[in-house]
Write an enzyme that holds these catalytic residues in place. Sequence first.
Site, PDB file in Angstrom:
ATOM      1  N   HIS A  85       0.842  -1.196   0.000  1.00  0.00           N
ATOM      2  CA  HIS A  85       0.000   0.000   0.000  1.00  0.00           C
ATOM      3  C   HIS A  85       0.877   1.245   0.000  1.00  0.00           C
ATOM      4  O   HIS A  85       1.757   1.405   0.853  1.00  0.00           O
ATOM      5  CB  HIS A  85      -0.922  -0.018   1.223  1.00  0.00           C
ATOM      6  N   GLU A  88       1.697   3.683   3.027  1.00  0.00           N
ATOM      7  CA  GLU A  88       2.213   3.044   4.251  1.00  0.00           C
ATOM      8  C   GLU A  88       3.743   3.048   4.234  1.00  0.00           C
ATOM      9  O   GLU A  88       4.407   2.019   4.275  1.00  0.00           O
ATOM     10  CB  GLU A  88       1.611   1.648   4.384  1.00  0.00           C
ATOM     11  N   HIS A 212       2.727  -3.803   6.771  1.00  0.00           N
ATOM     12  CA  HIS A 212       1.759  -2.757   6.452  1.00  0.00           C
ATOM     13  C   HIS A 212       1.762  -1.776   7.625  1.00  0.00           C
ATOM     14  O   HIS A 212       2.429  -1.989   8.635  1.00  0.00           O
ATOM     15  CB  HIS A 212       0.348  -3.353   6.303  1.00  0.00           C
ATOM     16  N   GLU A 282       0.834  -5.040  11.063  1.00  0.00           N
ATOM     17  CA  GLU A 282       0.400  -3.648  10.984  1.00  0.00           C
ATOM     18  C   GLU A 282       1.283  -2.887  11.975  1.00  0.00           C
ATOM     19  O   GLU A 282       1.156  -3.044  13.185  1.00  0.00           O
ATOM     20  CB  GLU A 282      -1.076  -3.497  11.358  1.00  0.00           C
TER      21      GLU A 282
HETATM   22  O1  0X9 Z   1      -6.775  -4.080   4.560  1.00  0.00           O
HETATM   23  C1  0X9 Z   1      -5.603  -4.457   4.401  1.00  0.00           C
HETATM   24  O2  0X9 Z   1      -5.160  -4.791   3.312  1.00  0.00           O
HETATM   25  C2  0X9 Z   1      -4.671  -4.513   5.612  1.00  0.00           C
HETATM   26  N1  0X9 Z   1      -4.825  -3.333   6.421  1.00  0.00           N
HETATM   27  S1  0X9 Z   1      -4.291  -1.896   5.854  1.00  0.00           S
HETATM   28  O3  0X9 Z   1      -4.725  -0.862   6.777  1.00  0.00           O
HETATM   29  N2  0X9 Z   1      -2.696  -1.890   5.861  1.00  0.00           N
HETATM   30  O4  0X9 Z   1      -4.769  -1.712   4.529  1.00  0.00           O
HETATM   31  C3  0X9 Z   1      -5.028  -5.683   6.469  1.00  0.00           C
HETATM   32  C4  0X9 Z   1      -5.006  -6.982   5.762  1.00  0.00           C
HETATM   33  C5  0X9 Z   1      -5.328  -8.057   6.722  1.00  0.00           C
HETATM   34  N3  0X9 Z   1      -5.978  -9.109   6.061  1.00  0.00           N
HETATM   35  C6  0X9 Z   1      -7.298  -9.348   6.201  1.00  0.00           C
HETATM   36  N4  0X9 Z   1      -8.026  -8.752   7.094  1.00  0.00           N
HETATM   37  N5  0X9 Z   1      -7.768 -10.231   5.369  1.00  0.00           N
HETATM   38 ZN    ZN Z   2      -1.731  -1.880   4.079  1.00  0.00          ZN
END
Ligand code: 0X9
Ligand code: ZN
Length: 329
Positions: A85, A88, A212, A282
Site C-alpha cells: 500500500h 504506508e 503494512h 500492521e
Molecule cells: O486491509 C488491508 O489490506 C490490511 N490493512 S491496511 O490498513 N494496511 O490496509 C489488512 C489486511 C489483513 N488481512 C485481512 N483482514 N484479510
Molecule cells: Zn496496508
Amino acid sequence: SVLKKLSLTDFHLQDFPPKDSPYHNYDEATAALRLIQASAPDIVSMFSIGKSVQGRELWAVRFNTDAKNLDPSQKPGIVFMGAHHAREHLSTEVPLLLAQWLVENRHREDVLKLLNSRDITIIPMVNPDGVEYDIATGKYRWQRKNMRPNPNGTYGVDLNRNYGYQWGTGGSSKNQNSDVYMGPSPFSEPESQAVRNFCETHKNLTILLSYHTFSELILYPWGHTYSSIPNTEDLAAFTAMAKKMAGMTGYKPEQSSDLYIASGDTTDWAYGALGIFAFTFELTPSSILKGGFYPGTDVIQSTFQKNIPPALYLIDLADNPRRAISTAF
Ligand code: 0X9
Ligand code: ZN
C-alpha cells in the site's frame, strides 16, 4: 511557439514533504539497496522480481552465502515485503533497515549463524508507482492502490485484494473507484504477479512477512473467512508464533479476519496456495490519533528496533515453523 509561463504550482517536489525527507522514495530506496549489496557482495545479491504497471523494477535484496539473484536454494527461505500500500511508507523503512542491519551485524554470532543457514529475501517496495504518486506533489495524497489505469478513467487496484486465493469472496470491491478494488481478475496486476512468481519458483520458502501500517497488529490467516485454518498443527504454530512476536513488540496477535474480512490478500494466498507461514504486521502507530499512515520520522528507528527480534525469530524458525509450538512458552 507558445511559451508556457511557469507558475509556482508547476514546481512539484517529486518527493516527501521536507519534514519527512528521511523516508525513502523509490530512487532513494533503490540506491540504499545498491549500497547494501555493494557493501557485502559475498552474501547479498540484488535483482528485480518484475516490473510495476508504470515499468519500475521491483527490487529485491537476497541474503544467501551461495545462491544469488533468482537462483534456487536448498536453504530454508523467508521473504519480507513492504509497501503493498502506497501511503504506508513506514512499511518500506522497516524492511530496508532490516537489510542494512543484517549487513552491519553480519559478524555477530547469532546473525552469522542465520546468514550461513538461511535464504533471506527482502522486497521493501512492492508498489513503487503508488508510492511515487503519493508523494509527487510534496503533499501526501493518501494513495493506497497501484497505478493501473482502470477502464472508467480512475487509477488503481488494491494489491492486497488482488491475490488469487478465495479472490473476490468478501471485503473487497468490484468498483474501480473503490480503495479496495480487487481488480478485473485474480493476479491481474504485474506487482502481485511478480510476488506470485517469486514465491512459486522458490520452493524453499516457508515464511513470509508482509509489512503494512497501521494499528500495531500481528495477523495470520485466514482473512477471507472467520473460520480458522483447518490444519490444527499449522494453527497451533501460527498462534504460537504470533503470541511470541506479540510479546516482543507489544503488538496484538489475532486472526486477520478479526480485524475485518478481506479476500485476496498476500498472506491468505501464500498460506492457502503454497503452505507458507504468512503474516501481516500492521506497524506503528496504534491509531489515527497518533499519526495514522503519516506518523512522521520520530517513529522510524523505534519501530524498526522493536521489529528486529520478531524478524530474527522468523528467520530462525524458517527451517521448521512448527518448531514454534514446543518452544512458545
Ligand atoms: O486491509 C488491508 O489490506 C490490511 N490493512 S491496511 O490498513 N494496511 O490496509 C489488512 C489486511 C489483513 N488481512 C485481512 N483482514 N484479510
Ligand atoms: Zn496496508
